[in-house]
Design a protein around this motif. Structure first.
Motif, PDB file in Angstrom:
ATOM      1  N   SER A   1     122.958 -40.445 -62.157  1.00 30.65           N
ATOM      2  CA  SER A   1     121.709 -39.579 -62.315  1.00 30.65           C
ATOM      3  C   SER A   1     121.740 -38.293 -62.948  1.00 30.65           C
ATOM      4  N   SER A   2     120.250 -37.591 -63.831  1.00 30.89           N
ATOM      5  CA  SER A   2     121.282 -36.704 -64.158  1.00 30.89           C
ATOM      6  C   SER A   2     120.159 -36.415 -64.684  1.00 30.89           C
ATOM      7  N   ILE A   3     120.192 -34.595 -65.161  1.00 35.82           N
ATOM      8  CA  ILE A   3     119.367 -33.819 -65.981  1.00 35.82           C
ATOM      9  C   ILE A   3     119.433 -32.775 -67.439  1.00 35.82           C
TER      10      ILE A   3
ATOM     11  N   ARG B   1     111.202 -37.422 -70.398  1.00 38.01           N
ATOM     12  CA  ARG B   1     111.833 -35.727 -71.045  1.00 38.01           C
ATOM     13  C   ARG B   1     110.551 -35.506 -71.365  1.00 38.01           C
TER      14      ARG B   1
ATOM     15  N   GLN C   1     123.922 -31.120 -69.909  1.00 34.07           N
ATOM     16  CA  GLN C   1     123.299 -32.010 -68.624  1.00 34.07           C
ATOM     17  C   GLN C   1     124.369 -31.775 -67.424  1.00 34.07           C
TER      18      GLN C   1
ATOM     19  N   GLY D   1     115.101 -43.250 -69.186  1.00 34.76           N
ATOM     20  CA  GLY D   1     114.756 -41.845 -68.810  1.00 34.76           C
ATOM     21  C   GLY D   1     112.821 -41.214 -68.252  1.00 34.76           C
TER      22      GLY D   1
ATOM     23  N   TYR E   1     114.574 -36.595 -67.145  1.00 33.62           N
ATOM     24  CA  TYR E   1     115.307 -36.897 -65.801  1.00 33.62           C
ATOM     25  C   TYR E   1     115.899 -38.417 -66.563  1.00 33.62           C
ATOM     26  N   ARG E   2     117.774 -38.980 -66.195  1.00 40.84           N
ATOM     27  CA  ARG E   2     117.845 -39.929 -66.553  1.00 40.84           C
ATOM     28  C   ARG E   2     118.768 -40.434 -65.115  1.00 40.84           C
TER      29      ARG E   2
END
Length: 195
Positions: A169-171, A29, A158, A27, A189-190
């Motif tokens: 993927s995630s925010i 950040r 999230q 990620g 973001y990851r």
């Protein structure tokens, strides 16, 4: 710094399948550390999580490398992470906890403990590739000195997209309440690779 980050990332990708890891997550950040409308710190993250033989219990390691723009201060965090999944038989209800160390340039190393209570699901009763997580996080310094040196609590939100079984993927957005009424926001973001 970039070369070191890439070496750590490559090592986790190579070693994770050998250790039968559940997932590796990378990620990036941005942090608002001043309470003003300025994103003045960035952080690179790696999380490695392993499903143990105990049902719904995972253990892992985490690493954070942060750089604050205004004073060029570097911070490394090393974490031992645990997660109990599906608490009390409720699907998506998780308890995560971690202990770690925080090494900052020009300052003493500190230790901290963190607890996160979280609920998350995919939309459309699990039929969608999009999902959400809502959580509340509490962190406090432990072992050495003033516990407020690493103290905060606050909500975490999230939004996740499942590209396939292997990739997600995630925010993520964090709002932190700190000592003396100070607040901070973080957005990251990851991307996650499952094994």
């Amino acid at each position: 710094m970039f070369k070191k980050i890439m070496l750590v990332a490559l090592a986790t990708v190579v070693l994770a399948p050998l250790a039968n890891a559940d997932s590796v997550r990378y990620g990036y950040r941005l942090d608002n550390t001043s309470g003003q409308d300025v994103w003045d710190q960035n952080s690179f993250q790696i999380d490695y999580m392993h499903q143990t033989k105990i049902e719904n219990f995972r253990v892992g390691l985490g690493f954070r490398r942060g750089e604050r723009v205004k004073d060029n201060r570097l911070t490394n965090r090393y974490q031992l992470r645990f997660q109990n999944r599906n608490l009390m038989g409720v699907d998506g209800f998780h308890l995560s906890y971690q202990i770690g160390t925080k090494e900052r340039s020009k300052k003493d190393m500190t230790e901290y403990g963190q607890v996160q209570l979280q609920y998350g699901q995919r939309f459309k009763d699990g039929g969608s590739n999009f999902g959400y997580k809502v959580a509340y996080v509490y962190r406090e310094g432990i072992f050495s000195g003033d516990k407020s040196t690493d103290y905060y609590h606050g909500p975490r939100f999230q939004l996740t997209y499942r590209h396939s079984w292997l990739w997600r993927s995630s925010i993520q957005f964090d709002h932190q309440n700190r000592t003396d009424g100070e607040t901070r926001n973080r957005i990251g973001y990851r991307i996650q690779r499952n094994f």
